[in-house]
Design a protein around this motif. Structure first.
Motif, PDB file in Angstrom:
ATOM      1  N   PHE A   1      12.214   5.135  -4.448  1.00 27.27           N
ATOM      2  CA  PHE A   1      11.412   4.072  -3.824  1.00 27.27           C
ATOM      3  C   PHE A   1       9.946   4.280  -4.183  1.00 27.27           C
ATOM      4  N   ILE A   2       9.365   3.265  -4.831  1.00 23.62           N
ATOM      5  CA  ILE A   2       7.934   3.311  -5.172  1.00 23.62           C
ATOM      6  C   ILE A   2       7.257   2.164  -4.440  1.00 23.62           C
ATOM      7  N   GLY A   3       6.362   2.503  -3.524  1.00 19.70           N
ATOM      8  CA  GLY A   3       5.678   1.489  -2.726  1.00 19.70           C
ATOM      9  C   GLY A   3       5.018   2.116  -1.523  1.00 19.70           C
ATOM     10  N   SER A   4       4.770   1.330  -0.450  1.00 16.03           N
ATOM     11  CA  SER A   4       4.181   1.743   0.837  1.00 16.03           C
ATOM     12  C   SER A   4       2.658   1.695   0.825  1.00 16.03           C
ATOM     13  N   CYS A   5       2.092   1.872   2.031  1.00 17.98           N
ATOM     14  CA  CYS A   5       0.633   1.862   2.150  1.00 17.98           C
ATOM     15  C   CYS A   5       0.011   3.114   1.559  1.00 17.98           C
ATOM     16  N   THR A   6       0.828   4.112   1.250  1.00 16.28           N
ATOM     17  CA  THR A   6       0.317   5.322   0.607  1.00 16.28           C
ATOM     18  C   THR A   6       0.182   5.103  -0.900  1.00 16.28           C
ATOM     19  N   ASN A   7       1.191   4.510  -1.496  1.00 15.61           N
ATOM     20  CA  ASN A   7       1.254   4.411  -2.958  1.00 15.61           C
ATOM     21  C   ASN A   7       1.801   3.066  -3.424  1.00 15.61           C
ATOM     22  N   GLY A   8       1.316   1.979  -2.842  1.00 11.07           N
ATOM     23  CA  GLY A   8       1.798   0.664  -3.280  1.00 11.07           C
ATOM     24  C   GLY A   8       0.694  -0.186  -3.900  1.00 11.07           C
ATOM     25  N   ARG A   9      -0.352   0.471  -4.414  1.00 12.98           N
ATOM     26  CA  ARG A   9      -1.476  -0.279  -4.997  1.00 12.98           C
ATOM     27  C   ARG A   9      -1.351  -0.324  -6.518  1.00 12.98           C
ATOM     28  N   ILE A  10      -2.243  -1.105  -7.133  1.00 10.13           N
ATOM     29  CA  ILE A  10      -2.072  -1.369  -8.564  1.00 10.13           C
ATOM     30  C   ILE A  10      -2.132  -0.086  -9.403  1.00 10.13           C
TER      31      ILE A  10
ATOM     32  N   ILE B   1      10.736  -0.947  -7.044  1.00  9.41           N
ATOM     33  CA  ILE B   1       9.281  -1.050  -7.003  1.00  9.41           C
ATOM     34  C   ILE B   1       8.950  -2.137  -5.992  1.00  9.41           C
ATOM     35  N   VAL B   2       8.249  -1.760  -4.919  1.00 12.11           N
ATOM     36  CA  VAL B   2       7.863  -2.715  -3.882  1.00 12.11           C
ATOM     37  C   VAL B   2       6.331  -2.717  -3.787  1.00 12.11           C
ATOM     38  N   PRO B   3       5.667  -3.718  -4.377  1.00  7.48           N
ATOM     39  CA  PRO B   3       4.203  -3.742  -4.350  1.00  7.48           C
ATOM     40  C   PRO B   3       3.691  -3.785  -2.902  1.00  7.48           C
ATOM     41  N   GLY B   4       2.480  -3.231  -2.689  1.00 12.61           N
ATOM     42  CA  GLY B   4       1.926  -3.170  -1.343  1.00 12.61           C
ATOM     43  C   GLY B   4       1.441  -4.508  -0.822  1.00 12.61           C
ATOM     44  N   SER B   5       1.179  -5.438  -1.730  1.00 14.25           N
ATOM     45  CA  SER B   5       0.712  -6.761  -1.295  1.00 14.25           C
ATOM     46  C   SER B   5       1.034  -7.783  -2.375  1.00 14.25           C
ATOM     47  N   ALA B   6       0.905  -9.060  -1.977  1.00 13.11           N
ATOM     48  CA  ALA B   6       1.131 -10.133  -2.945  1.00 13.11           C
ATOM     49  C   ALA B   6       0.073 -10.074  -4.050  1.00 13.11           C
TER      50      ALA B   6
ATOM     51  N   SER C   1      10.693   9.374  -2.930  1.00 10.48           N
ATOM     52  CA  SER C   1       9.967   8.259  -2.343  1.00 10.48           C
ATOM     53  C   SER C   1       8.464   8.509  -2.353  1.00 10.48           C
ATOM     54  N   THR C   2       7.698   7.452  -2.641  1.00 11.76           N
ATOM     55  CA  THR C   2       6.236   7.602  -2.645  1.00 11.76           C
ATOM     56  C   THR C   2       5.630   7.319  -1.279  1.00 11.76           C
ATOM     57  N   SER C   3       6.466   7.199  -0.252  1.00 11.62           N
ATOM     58  CA  SER C   3       5.952   6.909   1.094  1.00 11.62           C
ATOM     59  C   SER C   3       5.355   8.171   1.711  1.00 11.62           C
ATOM     60  N   ASN C   4       5.228   8.202   3.016  1.00 10.31           N
ATOM     61  CA  ASN C   4       4.434   9.255   3.653  1.00 10.31           C
ATOM     62  C   ASN C   4       5.180  10.099   4.676  1.00 10.31           C
TER      63      ASN C   4
ATOM     64  N   HIS D   1      12.557  12.831  -0.207  1.00  7.88           N
ATOM     65  CA  HIS D   1      11.633  13.767  -0.863  1.00  7.88           C
ATOM     66  C   HIS D   1      10.369  12.996  -1.218  1.00  7.88           C
ATOM     67  N   LEU D   2       9.254  13.361  -0.597  1.00  8.48           N
ATOM     68  CA  LEU D   2       8.000  12.655  -0.876  1.00  8.48           C
ATOM     69  C   LEU D   2       7.392  13.148  -2.179  1.00  8.48           C
ATOM     70  N   VAL D   3       6.944  12.201  -2.999  1.00  8.99           N
ATOM     71  CA  VAL D   3       6.348  12.524  -4.295  1.00  8.99           C
ATOM     72  C   VAL D   3       5.295  11.467  -4.655  1.00  8.99           C
ATOM     73  N   SER D   4       4.586  11.695  -5.745  1.00  7.05           N
ATOM     74  CA  SER D   4       3.627  10.718  -6.268  1.00  7.05           C
ATOM     75  C   SER D   4       4.376   9.622  -7.035  1.00  7.05           C
ATOM     76  N   PRO D   5       3.699   8.520  -7.351  1.00 12.13           N
ATOM     77  CA  PRO D   5       4.374   7.455  -8.121  1.00 12.13           C
ATOM     78  C   PRO D   5       4.889   7.928  -9.487  1.00 12.13           C
ATOM     79  N   ALA D   6       4.103   8.726 -10.198  1.00 11.23           N
ATOM     80  CA  ALA D   6       4.552   9.193 -11.513  1.00 11.23           C
ATOM     81  C   ALA D   6       5.767  10.110 -11.364  1.00 11.23           C
ATOM     82  N   MET D   7       5.751  10.954 -10.336  1.00 11.01           N
ATOM     83  CA  MET D   7       6.881  11.854 -10.087  1.00 11.01           C
ATOM     84  C   MET D   7       8.132  11.073  -9.680  1.00 11.01           C
TER      85      MET D   7
END
Ligand code: SF4
Lengths: 208, 470
Positions: free
Chosen positions: B346-355, B376-381, B427-430, B444-450
């Motif tokens: 899962f790649i997204g969330s308020c932690t790691n869902g920005r451009i 991939i779930v973008p943080g915003s439209a 997951s890139t969440s928190n 398992h929390l990780v960075s977007p690249a990971m």
């Protein structure tokens, strides 16, 4: 808010540190209306119940006398994580009015205070000792007296705890915060006028 | 006499209306709420009160937003209880005249992504959010923290909040983040160092050359997870990068107001000899990509490490905590982290869902094909539009990743996106709490690249090894 003065009750020992608010109220229950008859089942739901809804007998809240616990004696960092106040509603629906721990998540601690649930901070060694005494005697109760700021252990030892005077007063009287704030309406109005004048760019908000 | 002050102290004092013993009544500049704020509205109904400054309250449909089929609007949500949470927020915000970023709004998204995007978040302010990750906003040089529904109710109906003053902690981070190490890795390393409750009762100011060098989005990732270290809030000085970021955004001050604002905001950074209650320091140059192995964010190790053994712990409580965490995660003590196979990403969330997060993930995704379902779930439209303009969606789709609509999604798993029991997710969440992504799921929390690296290898993987091999 319900007032808190003095409570003598069954206390349940929970050894695990870092019990987060997701455990107290799993996220899917956030949408349950507060008066729902199933609300008392939320607390520790996923550790307390099997997927078919039957009880897990090993979990301490499913054992006597702890089904009637009104006090929890925990370890460090109780209630970290999510800001959900439903974690406090879950405690209250089960019947818990006081949690004793060596430290608390800040938001959860505030949420407890807004609902008349007393968070008591005692040293970790004391929490461990209390839990040991509770385990050793299933008839044991703990007394928490807010007026004298003491916890009386099953063996009779008294432990003093800290609480600030305002917090104590609000809890003892069951005072609602908004009522308290309204007594300061004059100060709020003065502040707002000054703030608008000094920092207009923060006091007002651009309309896109 | 004017003594040296921290930024926290300056912003705090600016907002004190009055004090009663050890509590201050603070004036609140902005308040952010979401579907979960229903209890706040219920309380307003019960006590027959309404917002005093409704233009300072902003509402977001994010937690319960569906992440596919958005073109069908609410109709895409099959579960009436989930749909009801969004409908309820729409009804309540209409009734009280509150701006609502609803699911069909072109600027919809997660509150901590959209607030800064829209210029609702600016330096200097006190911002209260109905969510513990409100600390995110502090990256723009303000005081932002989360509150429960009773406190949020108080804010909405009085525009003020009673609060005990937290202590001030400074975390000084020097050095440079090495290749392959993201700001997510930095904040995970900080949490591992000071503990899940390590900053309890404190507002954290992050400072040092590594922070200065970061982009605004990297800084938000760090501030976002302050709560995972127990911090009341996280903040960073408003420098030129912050001002450039904020300038021109829809709700930000403009024209003469802007110039006045900048003059004031430049006075906010911590004075040179200001004292903090607690100081921590860390060198970014020493860090490696991190991954969590257990059931709270303190359970973090470099990807090159092995899971701990209960015997290694000092106290009985810690021993049983490690044993319980390993048991829940179904991993043996001493397991090399980079051998752990995963089922989902899962790649997204308020932690790691920005451009920038999506760009970092796409860089890795283009090196292979996803071996497990990867979302991939973008943080915003707005993030979604930007990513599509850059062609990131095509990179992801080409690599077998699933490109979805914006929302909280699998970060908290209440919108219908949910993992099945036993499923293991990078997951890139928190939060990696038990059951956070679904009953019995393992995070398992990780960075977007990971996370992208895990997707294309099917196991937790040191992203640096992939990039080198390229
Ligand atoms: S993305 Fe996750 S942490 Fe962030 S606001 Fe949504 S649910 Fe909360």
């Amino acid at each position: 808010m319900e007032a808190f003065t003095k409570l003598t009750a069954v206390a349940v020992p929970i050894d695990e540190p870092n019990v987060d608010t997701n455990q107290l109220c799993p996220t899917r229950f956030n949408k349950m209306p507060i008066g729902d008859p199933d609300y008392p089942r939320i607390l520790f739901h996923d550790q307390r119940f099997n997927p078919d809804g039957s009880e897990k007998p090993d979990f301490i809240l499913n054992q006597e006398p702890y089904r009637n616990a009104e006090i929890i004696v925990a370890d460090r960092n109780w209630g970290g994580g999510s800001s959900r106040e439903t974690a406090v509603y879950a405690l209250m629906a089960f019947g818990v009015r006081c949690v004793i721990a060596s430290s608390f998540g800040d938001i959860h601690r505030n949420n407890c205070l807004k609902n008349g649930v007393l968070p008591v901070t005692l040293p970790n060694e004391t929490c461990i000792a209390l839990r040991r005494q509770l385990r050793g005697n299933l008839e044991a109760t703990i007394t928490v007296d807010l007026e004298s700021q003491t916890v009386t252990a099953p063996d009779g030892t008294q432990h003093k705890f800290d609480i600030t005077p305002v917090t104590k007063r609000c809890l003892i009287k069951g005072l609602d915060d908004v009522g308290r704030t309204e007594e300061f309406q004059g100060a709020i109005d003065d502040f707002r006028a000054r703030y608008r004048n000094d920092l207009p760019f923060q006091a007002s908000i651009a309309k896109p | 006499m004017t003594s040296a002050q921290t930024m926290f102290e300056k912003i705090w004092r600016q907002h004190v209306i009055t004090e009663e013993e050890d509590e201050a009544l603070l004036y609140v500049d902005r308040c952010l709420i979401h579907e979960g704020s229903r209890h706040t509205f219920d309380q307003m109904d019960e006590e027959n009160r309404s917002p005093v400054e409704p233009d300072k309250v902003f509402a977001f449909s994010d937690h319960y937003a569906q992440t596919t089929g958005r073109d069908n609007g609410l109709g895409a949500i099959a579960d009436p209880k989930i749909r009801g949470m969004i409908e309820l927020l729409t009804k309540n915000t209409k009734k009280h005249g509150i701006r609502h970023f609803d699911i069909d709004d072109p600027d919809q998204g997660i509150l901590h992504v959209v607030g800064p995007e829209q210029g609702i978040t600016i330096p200097g302010i006190l911002l209260i959010g109905a969510d513990s990750h409100t600390a995110t906003h502090g990256a723009l040089g303000n005081l932002s923290f989360g509150a429960g529904s009773s406190e949020v109710y108080h804010v909405v109906v009085t525009q003020t909040l009673w609060q005990r003053k937290p202590k001030a902690m400074r975390i000084a981070i020097d050095g440079t983040l090495p290749f392959g190490v993201a700001s997510k890795d930095l904040i995970l390393a900080i949490i591992a160092k000071i503990g899940h409750g390590g900053a309890a009762g404190h507002v954290i100011e992050y400072a040092g050359s590594a922070v200065d060098a970061m982009t605004i989005e990297q800084r938000m990732t760090v501030c976002n997870m302050s709560i995972e270290a127990g911090g009341r809030a996280g903040m960073m000085a408003p420098d030129d990068k912050v001002l450039d970021y904020v300038h021109g955004r829809p709700y930000a001050p403009a024209g003469a107001d802007w110039d006045q604002a900048v003059a004031y905001w430049r006075t906010l950074p911590t004075d040179d000899d200001a004292a903090f209650d607690t100081e921590v320091s860390l060198n970014a140059s020493d860090l490696a990509p991190m991954v969590t192995w257990g059931t709270n964010p303190e359970h973090t190790l470099p990807i090159t490490g092995r899971t701990p053994a209960p015997e290694d712990a000092g106290t009985e409580a810690d021993k049983s905590e490690i044993a319980a965490a390993l048991d829940y995660m179904d991993i043996k003590p001493g397991t090399p982290l980079d051998t752990i196979a995963i089922d989902r990403v899962f790649i997204g969330s308020c932690t790691n869902g920005r451009i920038e997060d999506l760009r970092a993930a796409a860089e890795v995704a283009r090196l292979g094909q996803a071996k497990v379902p990867a979302w991939i779930v973008p943080g915003s439209a707005a993030v979604k539009r930007q990513a599509e303009a850059e062609g990131l969606d095509r990179i992801f789709s080409g690599a077998g990743f699933e490109w979805r609509d914006p929302g909280c999604s699998l970060c908290t798993a209440i919108n219908g996106d949910i993992l099945q029991p036993g499923v293991r997710c990078a997951s890139t969440s928190n939060r990696n709490f038990k059951g956070r992504q679904g009953l019995g799921s393992r995070t398992h929390l990780v960075s977007p690249a990971m996370a992208a690296a895990a997707a294309i290898t099917g196991k937790l993987t040191d992203v640096r090894s992939l990039a080198k091999g390229n």
